[in-house]
Scaffold this motif. Structure first.
Motif, PDB file in Angstrom:
ATOM      1  N   SER A 171       0.812  -1.226   0.000  1.00 14.84           N
ATOM      2  CA  SER A 171       0.000   0.000   0.000  1.00 14.84           C
ATOM      3  C   SER A 171       0.844   1.274   0.000  1.00 14.84           C
ATOM      4  CB  SER A 171      -0.942   0.019   1.207  1.00 14.84           C
ATOM      5  OG  SER A 171      -0.208   0.222   2.404  1.00 14.84           O
ATOM      6  N   ASN A 172       2.131   1.169   0.373  1.00 12.95           N
ATOM      7  CA  ASN A 172       2.941   2.392   0.433  1.00 12.95           C
ATOM      8  C   ASN A 172       4.224   2.340  -0.400  1.00 12.95           C
ATOM      9  OD1 ASN A 172       4.723   0.841   2.071  1.00 12.95           O
ATOM     10  ND2 ASN A 172       3.708   1.527   3.942  1.00 12.95           N
ATOM     11  N   ALA A 173       4.555   1.198  -0.978  1.00 13.07           N
ATOM     12  CA  ALA A 173       5.808   1.063  -1.728  1.00 13.07           C
ATOM     13  C   ALA A 173       5.911   2.071  -2.877  1.00 13.07           C
ATOM     14  CB  ALA A 173       5.956  -0.364  -2.262  1.00 13.07           C
ATOM     15  N   PHE A 174       4.836   2.238  -3.620  1.00  9.67           N
ATOM     16  CA  PHE A 174       4.821   3.169  -4.759  1.00  9.67           C
ATOM     17  C   PHE A 174       5.146   4.591  -4.294  1.00  9.67           C
ATOM     18  CE2 PHE A 174       2.690   6.218  -7.495  1.00  9.67           C
ATOM     19  CZ  PHE A 174       3.006   5.798  -8.781  1.00  9.67           C
ATOM     20  N   ASP A 175       4.461   5.047  -3.252  1.00 14.09           N
ATOM     21  CA  ASP A 175       4.648   6.416  -2.760  1.00 14.09           C
ATOM     22  C   ASP A 175       6.044   6.637  -2.194  1.00 14.09           C
ATOM     23  OD1 ASP A 175       2.070   7.146  -3.447  1.00 14.09           O
ATOM     24  OD2 ASP A 175       1.240   6.626  -1.482  1.00 14.09           O
ATOM     25  N   VAL A 176       6.602   5.615  -1.562  1.00 13.85           N
ATOM     26  CA  VAL A 176       7.934   5.739  -0.961  1.00 13.85           C
ATOM     27  C   VAL A 176       9.008   5.874  -2.045  1.00 13.85           C
ATOM     28  CG1 VAL A 176       9.667   4.467   0.373  1.00 13.85           C
ATOM     29  CG2 VAL A 176       7.326   4.632   1.213  1.00 13.85           C
ATOM     30  N   ILE A 177       8.865   5.118  -3.120  1.00 13.16           N
ATOM     31  CA  ILE A 177       9.809   5.266  -4.241  1.00 13.16           C
ATOM     32  C   ILE A 177       9.647   6.649  -4.875  1.00 13.16           C
ATOM     33  CG2 ILE A 177      10.401   4.446  -6.557  1.00 13.16           C
ATOM     34  CD1 ILE A 177      11.431   2.543  -4.458  1.00 13.16           C
ATOM     35  N   LYS A 178       8.423   7.080  -5.049  1.00  7.45           N
ATOM     36  CA  LYS A 178       8.161   8.407  -5.626  1.00  7.45           C
ATOM     37  C   LYS A 178       8.738   9.521  -4.749  1.00  7.45           C
ATOM     38  CE  LYS A 178       5.915   7.902  -9.534  1.00  7.45           C
ATOM     39  NZ  LYS A 178       6.571   8.361 -10.789  1.00  7.45           N
ATOM     40  N   ALA A 179       8.784   9.276  -3.435  1.00  3.20           N
ATOM     41  CA  ALA A 179       9.295  10.286  -2.502  1.00  3.20           C
ATOM     42  C   ALA A 179      10.817  10.422  -2.567  1.00  3.20           C
ATOM     43  CB  ALA A 179       8.865   9.953  -1.083  1.00  3.20           C
ATOM     44  N   LYS A 194       1.336 -15.365   3.529  1.00 11.17           N
ATOM     45  CA  LYS A 194       0.937 -16.746   3.262  1.00 11.17           C
ATOM     46  C   LYS A 194       1.706 -17.285   2.058  1.00 11.17           C
ATOM     47  CE  LYS A 194      -3.325 -19.454   2.956  1.00 11.17           C
ATOM     48  NZ  LYS A 194      -4.801 -19.378   2.869  1.00 11.17           N
ATOM     49  N   ASP A 195       1.892 -16.423   1.059  1.00  9.24           N
ATOM     50  CA  ASP A 195       2.614 -16.795  -0.159  1.00  9.24           C
ATOM     51  C   ASP A 195       3.734 -15.766  -0.379  1.00  9.24           C
ATOM     52  OD1 ASP A 195       3.525 -17.286  -2.729  1.00  9.24           O
ATOM     53  OD2 ASP A 195       1.537 -17.594  -3.594  1.00  9.24           O
ATOM     54  N   PRO A 196       4.949 -16.023   0.134  1.00  3.74           N
ATOM     55  CA  PRO A 196       6.037 -15.055   0.018  1.00  3.74           C
ATOM     56  C   PRO A 196       6.388 -14.694  -1.428  1.00  3.74           C
ATOM     57  CG  PRO A 196       6.573 -16.700   1.674  1.00  3.74           C
ATOM     58  CD  PRO A 196       5.335 -17.180   0.960  1.00  3.74           C
ATOM     59  N   LEU A 197       6.277 -15.657  -2.340  1.00  4.35           N
ATOM     60  CA  LEU A 197       6.583 -15.378  -3.745  1.00  4.35           C
ATOM     61  C   LEU A 197       5.609 -14.342  -4.302  1.00  4.35           C
ATOM     62  CD1 LEU A 197       7.481 -18.021  -6.457  1.00  4.35           C
ATOM     63  CD2 LEU A 197       6.000 -16.081  -6.987  1.00  4.35           C
ATOM     64  N   LYS A 198       4.335 -14.555  -4.082  1.00  3.44           N
ATOM     65  CA  LYS A 198       3.312 -13.634  -4.579  1.00  3.44           C
ATOM     66  C   LYS A 198       3.453 -12.263  -3.918  1.00  3.44           C
ATOM     67  CE  LYS A 198      -0.375 -12.418  -6.858  1.00  3.44           C
ATOM     68  NZ  LYS A 198      -0.273 -12.182  -8.315  1.00  3.44           N
ATOM     69  N   ALA A 199       3.729 -12.246  -2.616  1.00  6.58           N
ATOM     70  CA  ALA A 199       3.885 -10.974  -1.899  1.00  6.58           C
ATOM     71  C   ALA A 199       5.041 -10.166  -2.476  1.00  6.58           C
ATOM     72  CB  ALA A 199       4.110 -11.241  -0.416  1.00  6.58           C
ATOM     73  N   ALA A 200       6.140 -10.862  -2.788  1.00  7.70           N
ATOM     74  CA  ALA A 200       7.301 -10.191  -3.372  1.00  7.70           C
ATOM     75  C   ALA A 200       6.978  -9.672  -4.771  1.00  7.70           C
ATOM     76  CB  ALA A 200       8.487 -11.152  -3.424  1.00  7.70           C
ATOM     77  N   GLU A 201       6.255 -10.453  -5.538  1.00  9.83           N
ATOM     78  CA  GLU A 201       5.857 -10.036  -6.900  1.00  9.83           C
ATOM     79  C   GLU A 201       5.034  -8.755  -6.877  1.00  9.83           C
ATOM     80  OE1 GLU A 201       3.710 -13.150  -8.859  1.00  9.83           O
ATOM     81  OE2 GLU A 201       5.509 -13.959  -9.832  1.00  9.83           O
ATOM     82  N   VAL A 202       4.071  -8.704  -5.972  1.00 12.83           N
ATOM     83  CA  VAL A 202       3.191  -7.535  -5.863  1.00 12.83           C
ATOM     84  C   VAL A 202       4.009  -6.293  -5.489  1.00 12.83           C
ATOM     85  CG1 VAL A 202       1.310  -6.505  -4.521  1.00 12.83           C
ATOM     86  CG2 VAL A 202       1.126  -8.879  -5.316  1.00 12.83           C
ATOM     87  N   LEU A 203       4.908  -6.435  -4.517  1.00 14.09           N
ATOM     88  CA  LEU A 203       5.752  -5.320  -4.123  1.00 14.09           C
ATOM     89  C   LEU A 203       6.670  -4.879  -5.256  1.00 14.09           C
ATOM     90  CD1 LEU A 203       6.563  -6.480  -0.517  1.00 14.09           C
ATOM     91  CD2 LEU A 203       5.829  -4.165  -1.092  1.00 14.09           C
ATOM     92  N   ARG A 204       7.256  -5.839  -5.919  1.00 16.54           N
ATOM     93  CA  ARG A 204       8.168  -5.527  -7.027  1.00 16.54           C
ATOM     94  C   ARG A 204       7.431  -4.751  -8.127  1.00 16.54           C
ATOM     95  NH1 ARG A 204      13.940  -6.399  -7.871  1.00 16.54           N
ATOM     96  NH2 ARG A 204      14.167  -5.339  -9.863  1.00 16.54           N
ATOM     97  N   ASN A 205       6.215  -5.159  -8.406  1.00 17.96           N
ATOM     98  CA  ASN A 205       5.423  -4.461  -9.423  1.00 17.96           C
ATOM     99  C   ASN A 205       5.141  -3.015  -9.017  1.00 17.96           C
ATOM    100  OD1 ASN A 205       5.328  -6.676 -11.093  1.00 17.96           O
ATOM    101  ND2 ASN A 205       3.344  -7.414 -10.326  1.00 17.96           N
ATOM    102  N   GLN A 206       4.847  -2.789  -7.747  1.00 21.90           N
ATOM    103  CA  GLN A 206       4.607  -1.428  -7.257  1.00 21.90           C
ATOM    104  C   GLN A 206       5.851  -0.558  -7.418  1.00 21.90           C
ATOM    105  OE1 GLN A 206       1.851   0.018  -6.213  1.00 21.90           O
ATOM    106  NE2 GLN A 206       0.546  -1.781  -6.243  1.00 21.90           N
ATOM    107  N   ILE A 207       7.007  -1.155  -7.107  1.00 20.09           N
ATOM    108  CA  ILE A 207       8.275  -0.424  -7.218  1.00 20.09           C
ATOM    109  C   ILE A 207       8.574  -0.085  -8.670  1.00 20.09           C
ATOM    110  CG2 ILE A 207      10.783  -0.662  -6.934  1.00 20.09           C
ATOM    111  CD1 ILE A 207      10.063  -2.533  -4.476  1.00 20.09           C
ATOM    112  N   GLU A 208       8.448  -1.072  -9.543  1.00 24.55           N
ATOM    113  CA  GLU A 208       8.748  -0.845 -10.967  1.00 24.55           C
ATOM    114  C   GLU A 208       7.792   0.199 -11.552  1.00 24.55           C
ATOM    115  OE1 GLU A 208      11.329  -2.006 -12.388  1.00 24.55           O
ATOM    116  OE2 GLU A 208      11.936  -3.605 -10.999  1.00 24.55           O
ATOM    117  N   ARG A 209       6.557   0.194 -11.101  1.00 23.41           N
ATOM    118  CA  ARG A 209       5.570   1.161 -11.595  1.00 23.41           C
ATOM    119  C   ARG A 209       5.938   2.585 -11.207  1.00 23.41           C
ATOM    120  NH1 ARG A 209       0.392   2.809 -10.169  1.00 23.41           N
ATOM    121  NH2 ARG A 209       0.509   1.809  -8.122  1.00 23.41           N
ATOM    122  N   ALA A 210       6.617   2.726 -10.060  1.00 24.89           N
ATOM    123  CA  ALA A 210       6.963   4.057  -9.548  1.00 24.89           C
ATOM    124  C   ALA A 210       8.235   4.616 -10.186  1.00 24.89           C
ATOM    125  CB  ALA A 210       7.140   3.991  -8.031  1.00 24.89           C
ATOM    126  N   LEU A 211       9.038   3.753 -10.783  1.00 21.62           N
ATOM    127  CA  LEU A 211      10.329   4.205 -11.333  1.00 21.62           C
ATOM    128  C   LEU A 211      10.169   4.938 -12.658  1.00 21.62           C
ATOM    129  CD1 LEU A 211      12.387   0.996 -10.479  1.00 21.62           C
ATOM    130  CD2 LEU A 211      12.560   3.226  -9.368  1.00 21.62           C
TER     131      LEU A 211
END
Length: 211
Positions: A171-179, A194-211
């Protein structure tokens, strides 16, 4: 960003954070989901146990070409062949690490006060951990909650890579990269998922979207 520091999604892992699951398995799933740097942080293990865990992690991480960072223990870092070490404001100073471990390839240093940015120790750090961005139950001994404004402020004062840690999640990864952060460091949002792989994928996507 420093050519030496290329991480975007940084996992801080411990046995405790994995909640009874195998630490190597959880970490490998996270790497498969997009984690590209791993820090092993174990405050309650003996040096021998810490070293054994570090070696197990490194053996797995080497297959993915993902570097291992050790939290605040030069002995374990050297014994396990880790890529680097991360220290906080009250840990062994970066200058002393360079003296004790000349071959250290990556040295991270947590920033908890703005005054640290004018401290001579900063020069020895390859990246800065902005800690914590948001308050967290994982780490209760910190003094500052930086928030997005804090990241932006630090970004204006240094050109070193900034790793944001402290209640980081999707919920905050995108904004933190933008900051102004270069990288997100995560503990429970991946280790406790519950699913570390999926959790990492979702976070990675947020980061890449912010770059």
């Amino acid at each position: 960003m420093d050519n030496k520091f290329l991480s975007r999604l940084y996992l801080v892992v411990s046995r405790e954070a994995c909640r009874g699951r195998d630490i190597v398995t959880v970490t490998e799933q996270a790497v498969m989901g997009g984690v590209d740097m791993v820090q092993l942080r174990e405050k309650n293990l003996s040096v021998q146990e810490f070293t054994e865990t570090a070696i197990q992690l490194k053996n797995m991480l080497d297959r993915y070409n993902v570097p291992l960072i050790i939290n605040d223990n030069v002995t374990v870092a050297k014994a396990s062949g880790a890529y680097g070490i991360h220290v906080g404001n009250s840990d062994i100073p970066p200058s002393q690490i360079k003296t004790q471990w000349a071959d250290c390839s990556m040295l991270g240093y947590s920033i908890e006060y703005l005054e640290q940015l004018t401290n001579a120790e900063i020069a020895f750090a390859d990246y800065l951990g902005v800690s914590p961005v948001f308050s967290t139950a994982t780490k209760t001994d910190t003094v500052t909650e930086w928030g997005l404004e804090g990241i932006t402020q630090i970004r204006k004062l240094t050109d070193k890579p900034l790793v944001a840690i402290g209640n980081m999640n999707e919920s905050n990864a995108f904004d933190v990269i933008k900051a102004g952060a270069d990288c997100i460091a995560v503990v429970s949002a991946i280790c406790g998922a519950k699913d570390p792989l999926k959790a990492a994928e979702v976070l990675r996507n947020q980061i890449e979207r912010a770059l």
